[in-house]
Motif scaffolding. Structure first.
Motif, mmCIF file in Angstrom:
data_model
loop_
_atom_site.group_PDB
_atom_site.id
_atom_site.type_symbol
_atom_site.label_atom_id
_atom_site.label_comp_id
_atom_site.label_asym_id
_atom_site.label_seq_id
_atom_site.Cartn_x
_atom_site.Cartn_y
_atom_site.Cartn_z
ATOM 1 N N GLY A 65 -4.086 83.800 5.558
ATOM 2 C CA GLY A 65 -5.407 83.402 5.090
ATOM 3 C C GLY A 65 -6.642 83.962 5.832
ATOM 4 O O GLY A 65 -6.261 84.023 7.088
ATOM 5 N N LEU A 66 -7.553 83.993 5.250
ATOM 6 C CA LEU A 66 -8.821 84.702 5.764
ATOM 7 C C LEU A 66 -9.423 83.800 6.756
ATOM 8 O O LEU A 66 -9.911 84.346 7.986
ATOM 9 N N LEU A 67 -9.449 82.223 6.868
ATOM 10 C CA LEU A 67 -9.843 81.651 7.767
ATOM 11 C C LEU A 67 -9.003 81.758 8.925
ATOM 12 O O LEU A 67 -9.829 81.883 10.223
ATOM 13 N N ASN A 68 -7.738 81.542 8.909
ATOM 14 C CA ASN A 68 -7.047 81.821 10.215
ATOM 15 C C ASN A 68 -7.034 83.169 10.779
ATOM 16 O O ASN A 68 -6.861 83.343 11.994
ATOM 17 N N GLY A 69 -7.023 84.121 9.890
ATOM 18 C CA GLY A 69 -7.236 85.554 10.613
ATOM 19 C C GLY A 69 -8.505 85.698 11.352
ATOM 20 O O GLY A 69 -8.460 86.305 12.295
ATOM 21 N N THR A 70 -9.421 85.095 10.651
ATOM 22 C CA THR A 70 -10.723 85.149 11.307
ATOM 23 C C THR A 70 -10.941 84.621 12.600
ATOM 24 O O THR A 70 -11.388 84.807 13.839
ATOM 25 N N LEU A 71 -10.215 83.319 12.581
ATOM 26 C CA LEU A 71 -10.250 82.226 13.994
ATOM 27 C C LEU A 71 -9.384 83.234 15.105
ATOM 28 O O LEU A 71 -9.612 82.983 16.101
ATOM 29 N N LEU A 72 -8.104 83.614 14.682
ATOM 30 C CA LEU A 72 -7.282 84.366 15.563
ATOM 31 C C LEU A 72 -8.061 85.558 16.192
ATOM 32 O O LEU A 72 -7.807 85.833 17.211
ATOM 33 N N ARG A 73 -8.739 86.175 15.288
ATOM 34 C CA ARG A 73 -9.405 87.553 15.800
ATOM 35 C C ARG A 73 -10.590 87.188 16.723
ATOM 36 O O ARG A 73 -10.712 87.965 17.612
ATOM 37 N N LEU A 74 -11.322 86.000 16.437
ATOM 38 C CA LEU A 74 -12.262 85.586 17.288
ATOM 39 C C LEU A 74 -11.671 84.947 18.596
ATOM 40 O O LEU A 74 -12.429 84.648 19.646
ATOM 41 N N GLY A 75 -10.396 84.640 18.510
ATOM 42 C CA GLY A 75 -9.889 83.996 19.844
ATOM 43 C C GLY A 75 -10.377 82.357 19.762
ATOM 44 O O GLY A 75 -10.055 81.918 21.006
ATOM 45 N N TRP A 76 -10.684 81.950 18.783
ATOM 46 C CA TRP A 76 -11.105 80.378 18.861
ATOM 47 C C TRP A 76 -9.554 79.707 18.856
ATOM 48 O O TRP A 76 -9.878 78.478 19.271
ATOM 49 N N VAL A 77 -8.449 80.064 18.305
ATOM 50 C CA VAL A 77 -7.269 79.413 18.239
ATOM 51 C C VAL A 77 -6.192 80.490 18.725
ATOM 52 O O VAL A 77 -6.396 81.701 18.670
ATOM 53 N N SER A 78 -4.901 79.887 19.160
ATOM 54 C CA SER A 78 -4.026 80.747 19.480
ATOM 55 C C SER A 78 -2.967 80.824 18.697
ATOM 56 O O SER A 78 -2.255 81.649 18.627
ATOM 57 N N ASP A 79 -2.877 79.739 17.838
ATOM 58 C CA ASP A 79 -1.695 79.938 16.496
ATOM 59 C C ASP A 79 -2.299 79.436 15.266
ATOM 60 O O ASP A 79 -3.715 78.739 15.275
#
Length: 281
Positions: A118-132
């Motif tokens: 998903g775009l949201l999770n992909g963005t959050l993972l790339r920004l390092g805001w979430v680990s999973d």
């Protein structure tokens, strides 16, 4: 001259209402409606089922905040559009979500919020805001706000269009007098724009509350009422009873109870609208 239209409207409203009441008072299935008299059995079953009462409460807690959010953002965007001299193309872009079929809106947001890819999770993972990856639609505390977000994305343009129309209908002479008196933009908005817009804003809020109360398509596509019953709203509950469990009598009783809820929710808003109109009239 109004008699034919009034009689037609009364007939269109009365016949379905009486038929729904008849279904609610009988043992009715999808294949055998009005099969046998049941009296108040379906209503007693609703009273003994706390899940439906929580569903009605959940529906209100969904519809009212979603409508308030859309009204606030819609007014803000409308004011920004009014400030733009060349805002026609922006208005055209804003209308695109409104022209999208609800089913496609649900599918798009389900892909957008998907934990895997998903775009949201992909963005959050790339920004390092979430680990999973985060499953918003799979978490009980986030599923309903996620549905609310998708609903707001779809219907916010509708609110913006109505707010823009209300702003354009305001009298210009009042603003000219305020400018001559040296009033600041903040004071003009609080003392002139907001009071003059109040009847229109309450009317828009009422319209959106009624529309949000009957939300079904996004729930059906995004979460199917889950996880658990976290996103089960009244319309979805009626659909499950009638078209999944084939208990039309129970679904009719739920529909009537839902109609009472809609009346209870909209009555104070109608009173507020009447009060605002008297004050501004």
């Amino acid at each position: 001259m109004l008699t034919p239209a009034v009689l037609s409207l009364a007939l269109v409203c009365a016949v379905p209402a009486l038929y729904t009441l008849a279904l609610a008072l009988t043992r009715s299935t999808l294949g055998q409606p009005l099969a046998a008299w049941a009296g108040w059995r379906n209503f007693a079953l609703l009273a003994q089922t706390p899940d439906f009462a929580f569903t009605l409460l959940r529906t209100v807690l969904y519809a009212v905040p979603a409508s308030l959010l859309q009204l606030g953002l819609g007014l803000l965007i409308a004011l920004l559009l009014q400030a733009l001299r060349q805002g026609r193309w922006v208005q055209s872009l804003i209308l695109l979500p409104l022209m999208t079929p609800p089913v496609l809106v649900g599918v798009a947001w389900k892909l957008l919020l998907a934990p895997a890819g998903g775009l949201l999770n992909g963005t959050l993972l790339r920004l390092g805001w979430v680990s999973d990856p985060v499953s918003l639609l799979g978490a009980e505390s986030w599923a309903l706000p996620a549905v609310m977000l998708a609903d707001s994305w779809q219907w916010l343009p509708f609110v913006v269009v109505l707010c823009v129309a209300a702003l354009q209908a305001l009298p210009t002479d009042v603003y000219e007098a305020a400018a001559l008196d040296g009033a600041s933009p903040r004071r003009i908005f609080l003392k002139i724009t907001l009071p003059l817009l109040a009847p229109a804003l309450v009317g828009i809020f009422l319209l959106r509350v009624v529309m949000s109360l009957k939300t079904f398509d996004l729930v059906y596509i995004l979460t199917a009422g889950g996880p658990g019953r976290a996103t089960t709203l009244a319309s979805y509950e009626v659909w499950k009873a009638g078209l999944q469990n084939f208990d039309i009598g129970l679904a009719a009783a739920q529909t009537l109870a839902f109609c009472v809820l809609v009346a209870l929710v909209t009555w104070p808003i109608l009173k507020a609208l009447a009060w605002v109109e008297r004050r501004t009239g």
